[in-house]
Design a protein around this motif. Structure first.
Motif, PDB file in Angstrom:
ATOM      1  N   LYS A  37     -50.592  -3.664  -7.000  1.00  0.00           N
ATOM      2  CA  LYS A  37     -52.220  -4.146  -6.598  1.00  0.00           C
ATOM      3  C   LYS A  37     -53.231  -3.249  -7.202  1.00  0.00           C
ATOM      4  CE  LYS A  37     -54.520  -4.490  -2.149  1.00  0.00           C
ATOM      5  NZ  LYS A  37     -54.679  -5.880  -2.142  1.00  0.00           N
ATOM      6  N   LEU A  38     -52.834  -2.020  -7.451  1.00  0.00           N
ATOM      7  CA  LEU A  38     -53.971  -1.265  -8.290  1.00  0.00           C
ATOM      8  C   LEU A  38     -54.209  -1.856  -9.800  1.00  0.00           C
ATOM      9  CD1 LEU A  38     -52.955   2.406  -7.106  1.00  0.00           C
ATOM     10  CD2 LEU A  38     -54.931   1.097  -6.385  1.00  0.00           C
ATOM     11  N   SER A  39     -52.945  -2.222 -10.285  1.00  0.00           N
ATOM     12  CA  SER A  39     -52.976  -2.847 -11.764  1.00  0.00           C
ATOM     13  C   SER A  39     -53.987  -3.935 -11.652  1.00  0.00           C
ATOM     14  CB  SER A  39     -51.664  -3.016 -12.159  1.00  0.00           C
ATOM     15  OG  SER A  39     -50.731  -1.960 -12.290  1.00  0.00           O
ATOM     16  N   SER A  40     -53.721  -4.780 -10.629  1.00  0.00           N
ATOM     17  CA  SER A  40     -54.391  -6.001 -10.462  1.00  0.00           C
ATOM     18  C   SER A  40     -55.840  -5.966 -10.634  1.00  0.00           C
ATOM     19  CB  SER A  40     -53.991  -6.947  -9.425  1.00  0.00           C
ATOM     20  OG  SER A  40     -54.564  -7.942  -9.048  1.00  0.00           O
ATOM     21  N   ILE A  41     -56.237  -4.900  -9.454  1.00  0.00           N
ATOM     22  CA  ILE A  41     -57.658  -4.442  -9.203  1.00  0.00           C
ATOM     23  C   ILE A  41     -58.312  -3.989 -10.567  1.00  0.00           C
ATOM     24  CG2 ILE A  41     -59.299  -2.728  -8.162  1.00  0.00           C
ATOM     25  CD1 ILE A  41     -57.035  -2.904  -5.587  1.00  0.00           C
ATOM     26  N   ILE A  42     -57.648  -2.860 -11.229  1.00  0.00           N
ATOM     27  CA  ILE A  42     -58.292  -2.660 -12.714  1.00  0.00           C
ATOM     28  C   ILE A  42     -58.273  -3.622 -13.707  1.00  0.00           C
ATOM     29  CG2 ILE A  42     -57.463  -1.216 -14.554  1.00  0.00           C
ATOM     30  CD1 ILE A  42     -56.256   0.817 -12.572  1.00  0.00           C
ATOM     31  N   GLY A  43     -57.239  -4.481 -13.585  1.00  0.00           N
ATOM     32  CA  GLY A  43     -57.298  -5.642 -14.616  1.00  0.00           C
ATOM     33  C   GLY A  43     -56.261  -5.798 -15.600  1.00  0.00           C
ATOM     34  N   TYR A  44     -55.044  -4.905 -15.379  1.00  0.00           N
ATOM     35  CA  TYR A  44     -54.015  -4.890 -16.022  1.00  0.00           C
ATOM     36  C   TYR A  44     -52.978  -5.829 -15.601  1.00  0.00           C
ATOM     37  CZ  TYR A  44     -55.104   0.046 -17.303  1.00  0.00           C
ATOM     38  OH  TYR A  44     -55.618   1.195 -17.881  1.00  0.00           O
ATOM     39  N   GLN A  45     -52.417  -6.937 -16.628  1.00  0.00           N
ATOM     40  CA  GLN A  45     -51.774  -7.844 -16.250  1.00  0.00           C
ATOM     41  C   GLN A  45     -50.206  -7.525 -15.728  1.00  0.00           C
ATOM     42  OE1 GLN A  45     -51.862 -10.830 -19.460  1.00  0.00           O
ATOM     43  NE2 GLN A  45     -53.787 -11.314 -19.192  1.00  0.00           N
ATOM     44  N   ASP A  46     -49.863  -6.504 -16.305  1.00  0.00           N
ATOM     45  CA  ASP A  46     -48.532  -6.033 -15.888  1.00  0.00           C
ATOM     46  C   ASP A  46     -48.226  -4.521 -15.839  1.00  0.00           C
ATOM     47  OD1 ASP A  46     -45.926  -6.829 -14.992  1.00  0.00           O
ATOM     48  OD2 ASP A  46     -45.054  -6.797 -17.223  1.00  0.00           O
ATOM     49  N   CYS A  77     -53.522  11.788  -2.903  1.00  0.00           N
ATOM     50  CA  CYS A  77     -53.085  10.320  -3.130  1.00  0.00           C
ATOM     51  C   CYS A  77     -53.585  10.093  -4.435  1.00  0.00           C
ATOM     52  CB  CYS A  77     -53.530   9.410  -2.289  1.00  0.00           C
ATOM     53  SG  CYS A  77     -52.771   9.483  -0.707  1.00  0.00           S
ATOM     54  N   SER A  78     -53.050  10.848  -5.653  1.00  0.00           N
ATOM     55  CA  SER A  78     -53.490  10.673  -6.922  1.00  0.00           C
ATOM     56  C   SER A  78     -52.709   9.692  -7.628  1.00  0.00           C
ATOM     57  CB  SER A  78     -53.591  11.922  -7.696  1.00  0.00           C
ATOM     58  OG  SER A  78     -54.367  12.882  -6.785  1.00  0.00           O
ATOM     59  N   ALA A  79     -53.325   8.549  -8.075  1.00  0.00           N
ATOM     60  CA  ALA A  79     -52.631   7.477  -8.857  1.00  0.00           C
ATOM     61  C   ALA A  79     -52.844   7.383 -10.362  1.00  0.00           C
ATOM     62  CB  ALA A  79     -52.793   6.109  -8.300  1.00  0.00           C
ATOM     63  N   LEU A  80     -51.659   7.496 -11.328  1.00  0.00           N
ATOM     64  CA  LEU A  80     -51.726   7.250 -12.589  1.00  0.00           C
ATOM     65  C   LEU A  80     -51.405   5.819 -12.745  1.00  0.00           C
ATOM     66  CD1 LEU A  80     -52.369   8.209 -15.623  1.00  0.00           C
ATOM     67  CD2 LEU A  80     -50.017   8.924 -15.562  1.00  0.00           C
ATOM     68  N   VAL A  81     -52.316   5.045 -13.421  1.00  0.00           N
ATOM     69  CA  VAL A  81     -51.949   3.632 -13.655  1.00  0.00           C
ATOM     70  C   VAL A  81     -51.945   3.344 -15.242  1.00  0.00           C
ATOM     71  CG1 VAL A  81     -52.255   1.287 -12.737  1.00  0.00           C
ATOM     72  CG2 VAL A  81     -53.279   3.174 -11.444  1.00  0.00           C
ATOM     73  N   VAL A  82     -50.849   2.671 -15.522  1.00  0.00           N
ATOM     74  CA  VAL A  82     -50.431   2.538 -16.993  1.00  0.00           C
ATOM     75  C   VAL A  82     -50.606   1.133 -17.404  1.00  0.00           C
ATOM     76  CG1 VAL A  82     -49.244   3.011 -19.021  1.00  0.00           C
ATOM     77  CG2 VAL A  82     -49.467   4.778 -17.181  1.00  0.00           C
ATOM     78  N   LYS A  83     -51.164   0.582 -18.416  1.00  0.00           N
ATOM     79  CA  LYS A  83     -51.300  -0.759 -18.556  1.00  0.00           C
ATOM     80  C   LYS A  83     -49.896  -1.382 -19.232  1.00  0.00           C
ATOM     81  CE  LYS A  83     -54.807  -2.836 -21.012  1.00  0.00           C
ATOM     82  NZ  LYS A  83     -55.576  -2.951 -22.057  1.00  0.00           N
ATOM     83  N   GLU A  84     -48.945  -0.470 -19.930  1.00  0.00           N
ATOM     84  CA  GLU A  84     -47.912  -1.222 -20.475  1.00  0.00           C
ATOM     85  C   GLU A  84     -46.564  -0.860 -19.678  1.00  0.00           C
ATOM     86  OE1 GLU A  84     -45.112  -0.157 -24.136  1.00  0.00           O
ATOM     87  OE2 GLU A  84     -46.997   0.229 -24.544  1.00  0.00           O
ATOM     88  N   LYS A  85     -46.157  -1.909 -18.997  1.00  0.00           N
ATOM     89  CA  LYS A  85     -45.009  -1.613 -18.192  1.00  0.00           C
ATOM     90  C   LYS A  85     -43.935  -1.371 -18.928  1.00  0.00           C
ATOM     91  CE  LYS A  85     -42.194  -4.319 -14.793  1.00  0.00           C
ATOM     92  NZ  LYS A  85     -42.729  -3.522 -13.714  1.00  0.00           N
ATOM     93  N   GLY A  86     -43.150  -0.289 -18.344  1.00  0.00           N
ATOM     94  CA  GLY A  86     -41.903   0.342 -18.917  1.00  0.00           C
ATOM     95  C   GLY A  86     -42.515   1.538 -19.680  1.00  0.00           C
ATOM     96  N   PHE A  87     -43.614   1.913 -20.155  1.00  0.00           N
ATOM     97  CA  PHE A  87     -43.836   2.989 -20.990  1.00  0.00           C
ATOM     98  C   PHE A  87     -43.722   4.487 -20.311  1.00  0.00           C
ATOM     99  CE2 PHE A  87     -46.769   5.645 -23.626  1.00  0.00           C
ATOM    100  CZ  PHE A  87     -46.128   5.350 -24.876  1.00  0.00           C
ATOM    101  N   LEU A  88     -43.894   4.447 -19.189  1.00  0.00           N
ATOM    102  CA  LEU A  88     -43.669   5.666 -18.420  1.00  0.00           C
ATOM    103  C   LEU A  88     -42.075   6.069 -18.447  1.00  0.00           C
ATOM    104  CD1 LEU A  88     -45.949   5.251 -15.065  1.00  0.00           C
ATOM    105  CD2 LEU A  88     -46.159   6.985 -16.802  1.00  0.00           C
ATOM    106  N   GLU A  89     -41.418   5.210 -18.547  1.00  0.00           N
ATOM    107  CA  GLU A  89     -39.999   5.543 -18.421  1.00  0.00           C
ATOM    108  C   GLU A  89     -39.428   6.028 -19.756  1.00  0.00           C
ATOM    109  OE1 GLU A  89     -36.861   3.621 -16.390  1.00  0.00           O
ATOM    110  OE2 GLU A  89     -37.576   3.925 -14.616  1.00  0.00           O
ATOM    111  N   LYS A  90     -40.251   5.171 -20.661  1.00  0.00           N
ATOM    112  CA  LYS A  90     -39.738   5.524 -22.217  1.00  0.00           C
ATOM    113  C   LYS A  90     -40.268   6.645 -22.721  1.00  0.00           C
ATOM    114  CE  LYS A  90     -40.974   1.823 -24.784  1.00  0.00           C
ATOM    115  NZ  LYS A  90     -41.600   0.962 -25.771  1.00  0.00           N
ATOM    116  N   CYS A  91     -41.237   7.059 -21.915  1.00  0.00           N
ATOM    117  CA  CYS A  91     -41.709   8.634 -22.422  1.00  0.00           C
ATOM    118  C   CYS A  91     -41.035   9.817 -21.704  1.00  0.00           C
ATOM    119  CB  CYS A  91     -43.325   8.897 -22.227  1.00  0.00           C
ATOM    120  SG  CYS A  91     -44.165   8.033 -23.380  1.00  0.00           S
ATOM    121  N   ASN A  92     -40.421   9.610 -20.625  1.00  0.00           N
ATOM    122  CA  ASN A  92     -40.180  10.413 -19.668  1.00  0.00           C
ATOM    123  C   ASN A  92     -38.551  10.529 -19.179  1.00  0.00           C
ATOM    124  OD1 ASN A  92     -42.754  11.834 -19.127  1.00  0.00           O
ATOM    125  ND2 ASN A  92     -43.307   9.912 -18.017  1.00  0.00           N
TER     126      ASN A  92
END
Length: 498
Positions: A163-172, A342-357
């Motif tokens: 939902k947050l991604s949609s509000i920001i405008g990130y497609q996925d 309630c601090s949200a970090l939202v990232v445009k590229e799906k899967g990138f968080l796991e790729k890094c961590n």
């Protein structure tokens, strides 16, 4: 062999858990006076204690927050407070009556952050639905790393970030809750460096040409903490000029990036801001995005404070271009009123968080579970154990709906505009800026003895003393949205503008 080890591990864990469960059951059924014996919530005495403690919270922590005649704090000096709280822990336990009394003293010695006259940094009040989520989260005591131990929380967190991604405008897009907005910004630096060079995960930052971070001169100080924490060093931060309203200048960003390249340093991230700490400025995100994309620089948006405007069709123009960023930090416990934190970090590229961590520790993230292991979200962050924050957001949002969430922010901006006009028309007060983008209304108070005098440096120094902040040019009294904005928006909408 690789499959055998995790299978054996699960078998051993299952047997251990079964034995532990039987031991606890036996302990609860045995009328032993052993010191190690635990308590059961089925016991009438414990049930009564929970009821008494709940009543204490309701009567002495929550209800007084609505009374402006009570104190914001019963202030005590640190040593006096230590004595009042009776902080020392002895070998023998205290009685439950004493515990209730200690709870009462904790309440009495604490700041009442929901008080109508509580003024502090960017938060105030307690949303009742978010409070319900916080209580429920503590009772369930879930560690949000795998679906098997936190199924509800994982499903809710995935939904909220969709939902947050949609509000920001990130497609996925996707995201993760962090322990504070500063940690969101630090995580963004971490992602930016690995986007620039994925091999840094193995080789480290000393294996390549020095990297630098860019941000505006009015940006949050957490970027300096992040540079220190991640090994960049604070000298690696390049400050970009801002205009007379506190907004970053995209042309100076372009110049600074060019200078970095000439100096044989690599600019890896620019941190834009939506709602600067003092003036509440919203950077020109379209202009910033043009520069960042031209130079392949990670664009992070620190919307920890001002991100709430994205909920409103009337106000979201302030964040135009945010969808072109690579990541966004958004503190929903600030402008939107959820419980801390309630601090949200939202990232445009799906899967990138796991790729890094991701390091796929086998005792947690076995690949052959009975469900889709994409729901094991613990490797999205550098943390392992992680608190459940999503219930505070989800229950508040469900309890209010999109329209009321937007209305709360819009009312805050209406009240900020009202306050601006009051300050402008009241003798002895002077606005720092003629107009403001956000709800921080910064002003100076000019006492009668200084009115009508020549405004020399010495005159300004006297004004600074009156406003309790020094040195010169750093006497901004801000965050008065807490007085007229959040408070009034909450009252005027009856706590729920639906």
């Amino acid at each position: 062999m690789n499959k055998l080890i995790p299978n054996l591990t699960r078998q051993l864990y299952s047997k251990h858990s079964s034995c532990l469960f039987r031991y606890r059951n036996m302990a609860s059924q045995t009328p032993s006076k052993s010191i190690a014996q635990d308590y059961s919530y089925a016991e009438p005495e414990i049930q009564q204690f929970v009821k008494d403690f709940s009543k204490l919270i309701q009567d002495e922590a929550l209800t007084p927050q609505t009374d402006p005649n009570t104190k914001v704090i019963n202030f005590r000096q640190p040593l006096d407070l230590q004595k009042y709280l009776d902080v020392e822990i002895d070998e023998e336990p205290v009685s439950r009556e004493k515990l209730l009394e200690l709870g009462r003293r904790v309440i009495d010695g604490s700041v009442v952050s929901g008080h109508p006259r509580f003024f502090n940094q960017l938060y105030s009040g307690i949303d009742p639905y978010s409070l319900f989520g916080a209580w429920l989260a503590e009772v369930l005591n879930c560690n949000v790393h795998t679906y098997e131990v936190a199924p509800v929380m994982v499903v809710l967190e995935n939904y909220i970030f969709k939902k947050l991604s949609s509000i920001i405008g990130y497609q996925d897009g996707e995201g993760v809750f962090c322990p504070g907005g500063s940690f969101c910004n630090i995580m963004a630096i971490h992602l930016a460096k690995l986007k620039y060079d994925p091999t840094l995960k193995q080789k480290g930052v000393f294996s390549i040409q020095p990297m630098v971070l860019l941000t505006s001169e009015d940006a949050h100080y957490s970027i300096a903490k992040g540079a220190n924490f991640l090994g960049f060093g604070t000298d690696s931060i390049i400050k970009v000029k801002t205009d007379d309203k506190g907004r970053v200048k995209p042309d100076d960003l372009e110049n600074k990036i060019q200078q970095c390249k000439q100096n044989k340093t690599t600019p890896v991230m620019f941190m834009a801001t939506c709602g600067t700490t003092v003036l509440g400025a919203y950077d020109d995100l379209e202009g910033v995005a043009d520069v960042c994309q031209r130079h392949n620089v990670w664009m992070h948006v620190d919307a920890a404070w001002g991100g709430g405007v994205m909920l409103s069709d009337k106000l979201k123009h302030l964040t135009k271009g945010v969808e072109r960023s690579d990541s966004v930090a958004w503190n929903i416990h600030k402008m939107s009123g959820a419980g801390i934190q309630c601090s949200a970090l939202v990232v445009k590229e799906k899967g990138f968080l796991e790729k890094c961590n991701a390091y796929r520790a086998e005792y947690l993230f076995q690949p052959d579970k009975l469900y889709d292991t994409e729901y094991d979200i613990g490797d999205r962050t550098v943390q392992c154990g992680r608190k459940n924050d999503v219930l505070k957001v989800w229950l508040m949002w469900k309890g209010r709906g999109d329209k009321a969430m937007a209305a709360r922010v819009e009312k805050a901006f209406e009240n900020a505009k009202y306050l601006t006009e009051k300050v402008r028309s009241t003798e002895g007060f002077r606005l720092v800026l003629p107009e403001y983008q956000c709800t921080n209304i910064s002003f100076w108070y000019i006492p009668p003895r200084l009115r009508g005098k020549e405004e020399t440096p010495e005159w300004w120094q006297e004004v600074a003393k009156v406003n309790c902040v020094a040195p010169f040019y750093q006497f901004l009294i801000h965050n008065l949205f807490l007085l007229f904005v959040y408070r009034c928006s909450y009252r005027l909408t009856g706590g729920n503008p639906k």
